[in-house]
Write an enzyme that holds these catalytic residues in place. Sequence first.
Site, mmCIF file in Angstrom:
data_model
loop_
_atom_site.group_PDB
_atom_site.id
_atom_site.type_symbol
_atom_site.label_atom_id
_atom_site.label_comp_id
_atom_site.label_asym_id
_atom_site.label_seq_id
_atom_site.Cartn_x
_atom_site.Cartn_y
_atom_site.Cartn_z
ATOM 1 C CB SER A 146 -0.882 0.020 1.254
ATOM 2 O OG SER A 146 -1.506 1.279 1.395
ATOM 3 C CE1 TYR A 159 -3.593 -2.300 5.358
ATOM 4 C CE2 TYR A 159 -3.034 -0.001 4.970
ATOM 5 C CZ TYR A 159 -3.467 -1.223 4.500
ATOM 6 O OH TYR A 159 -3.767 -1.382 3.161
ATOM 7 C CE LYS A 163 -1.320 -3.967 3.245
ATOM 8 N NZ LYS A 163 -1.541 -5.080 2.325
HETATM 9 P P1 NAP Z 1 -11.665 -5.702 -0.149
HETATM 10 O O1 NAP Z 1 -12.392 -5.151 -1.311
HETATM 11 O O2 NAP Z 1 -12.265 -5.595 1.189
HETATM 12 O O3 NAP Z 1 -11.337 -7.227 -0.458
HETATM 13 C C1 NAP Z 1 -10.596 -7.974 0.457
HETATM 14 C C2 NAP Z 1 -10.580 -9.426 0.016
HETATM 15 O O4 NAP Z 1 -9.785 -10.172 0.929
HETATM 16 C C3 NAP Z 1 -11.941 -10.052 0.041
HETATM 17 O O5 NAP Z 1 -11.999 -11.041 -0.976
HETATM 18 C C4 NAP Z 1 -12.021 -10.673 1.422
HETATM 19 O O6 NAP Z 1 -12.986 -11.702 1.425
HETATM 20 C C5 NAP Z 1 -10.595 -11.169 1.564
HETATM 21 N N1 NAP Z 1 -10.090 -11.312 2.933
HETATM 22 C C6 NAP Z 1 -10.162 -10.436 3.958
HETATM 23 N N2 NAP Z 1 -9.565 -10.935 5.042
HETATM 24 C C7 NAP Z 1 -9.099 -12.149 4.704
HETATM 25 C C8 NAP Z 1 -8.379 -13.154 5.378
HETATM 26 N N3 NAP Z 1 -8.031 -13.020 6.666
HETATM 27 N N4 NAP Z 1 -8.067 -14.283 4.714
HETATM 28 C C9 NAP Z 1 -8.409 -14.441 3.433
HETATM 29 N N5 NAP Z 1 -9.089 -13.527 2.722
HETATM 30 C C10 NAP Z 1 -9.423 -12.396 3.367
HETATM 31 O O7 NAP Z 1 -10.197 -5.064 -0.003
HETATM 32 P P2 NAP Z 1 -9.224 -4.361 -1.067
HETATM 33 O O8 NAP Z 1 -9.336 -2.921 -0.899
HETATM 34 O O9 NAP Z 1 -9.391 -4.963 -2.423
HETATM 35 O O10 NAP Z 1 -7.806 -4.769 -0.452
HETATM 36 C C11 NAP Z 1 -6.977 -5.736 -1.033
HETATM 37 C C12 NAP Z 1 -5.535 -5.397 -0.727
HETATM 38 O O11 NAP Z 1 -5.239 -4.091 -1.211
HETATM 39 C C13 NAP Z 1 -5.155 -5.392 0.754
HETATM 40 O O12 NAP Z 1 -3.863 -5.949 0.884
HETATM 41 C C14 NAP Z 1 -5.102 -3.909 1.101
HETATM 42 O O13 NAP Z 1 -4.215 -3.654 2.167
HETATM 43 C C15 NAP Z 1 -4.573 -3.358 -0.207
HETATM 44 N N6 NAP Z 1 -4.818 -1.926 -0.412
HETATM 45 C C16 NAP Z 1 -6.085 -1.450 -0.578
HETATM 46 C C17 NAP Z 1 -6.273 -0.090 -0.790
HETATM 47 C C18 NAP Z 1 -7.631 0.525 -1.015
HETATM 48 O O14 NAP Z 1 -7.733 1.763 -1.037
HETATM 49 N N7 NAP Z 1 -8.679 -0.257 -1.204
HETATM 50 C C19 NAP Z 1 -5.176 0.761 -0.818
HETATM 51 C C20 NAP Z 1 -3.902 0.237 -0.631
HETATM 52 C C21 NAP Z 1 -3.743 -1.122 -0.444
HETATM 53 P P3 NAP Z 1 -13.626 -12.311 2.786
HETATM 54 O O15 NAP Z 1 -14.065 -11.149 3.613
HETATM 55 O O16 NAP Z 1 -14.734 -13.170 2.281
HETATM 56 O O17 NAP Z 1 -12.545 -13.115 3.418
#
Ligand code: NAP
Length: 255
Positions: A146, A159, A163
């Site tokens: 991130s 967090y 990262k």
């Molecule tokens: P999201 O839309 O909430 O999706 C998260 C996914 O991970 C879902 O499929 C969820 O499904 C699964 N998940 C959550 N906890 C889990 C666990 N303990 N074991 C296995 N699966 C799990 O989140 P996202 O924004 O796409 O985030 C994905 C990645 O991007 C993360 O690493 C996050 O730190 C990074 N990121 C996101 C952003 C942003 O702005 N969105 C920015 C920077 C980095 P279930 O709940 O069914 O398990």
Amino acid sequence: MKDLFDLTGKVSVITGSTKGIGKAMAEGMAAFGSKVVISSRKADACEAVAAAINESGGEAMAHPCHVGHKDQLERLVAATRERWGKIDNLVVNAAVNPYYGSSLGIPDSAFDKVMEVNIKSVHWLCQMVIPEMQERRDGSIVIVSSVGGFRGTAVLGAYSISKAADMQLARNLAAEFGPDNIRVNAVCPGLVKTNFARALWEDPKREQAVAARTPLRRLGEPEDCAGIAVYLASRAGSWTTGQTFTVDGGVVGCG
Ligand code: NAP
């Protein structure tokens, strides 16, 4: 050159791929020919996403896995090998953020959970998959980090530590396993409109303020992160390792 991004015959495991960024990466990789393993904690969500990919002409299998549990990671790897014989590409995407606020107030349990799920489980999964990549002398690992890992923060401390560690993990593994032709890179999304980051964008005023600070004048959509996953898994990314790719509409580069 036309086949530069082709993933036909490849097997890709993407954790946290039922929603958001992981789902978009999985769909992108499937669209370029990879077999994809759809995984998250919820079996029905995994089945639904895999079924949609299969219906649209791709090839997907569903396997539920909580990445914080080593035995579940082992079963994810074993189930993939049982079905498709190998893992060419690993995308370690699932992460948690159970706490928002001062570093003085974070409970030990929340701090430990962030480190377990966001760092240790990444390390575990890489340990499980790298030996077969070494044998084949080929493989790609992408760790979703991130932009939070680049800067100090008053409210997302644990967090962001996790990262930043993910970026270092990618560099360490790239250094150690480059001689085996294993590429390991980190991808750092900026603010992407997913459930995970909902609190940061669901207020329209807040979204507009972030967009105004973003050179491309909008927040990210999950699909904006799909191309980098295809690139890094494909022949196109075959001489790229140990890098951190920021996909954020230009904030870090121009801020
Ligand atoms: P999201 O839309 O909430 O999706 C998260 C996914 O991970 C879902 O499929 C969820 O499904 C699964 N998940 C959550 N906890 C889990 C666990 N303990 N074991 C296995 N699966 C799990 O989140 P996202 O924004 O796409 O985030 C994905 C990645 O991007 C993360 O690493 C996050 O730190 C990074 N990121 C996101 C952003 C942003 O702005 N969105 C920015 C920077 C980095 P279930 O709940 O069914 O398990």
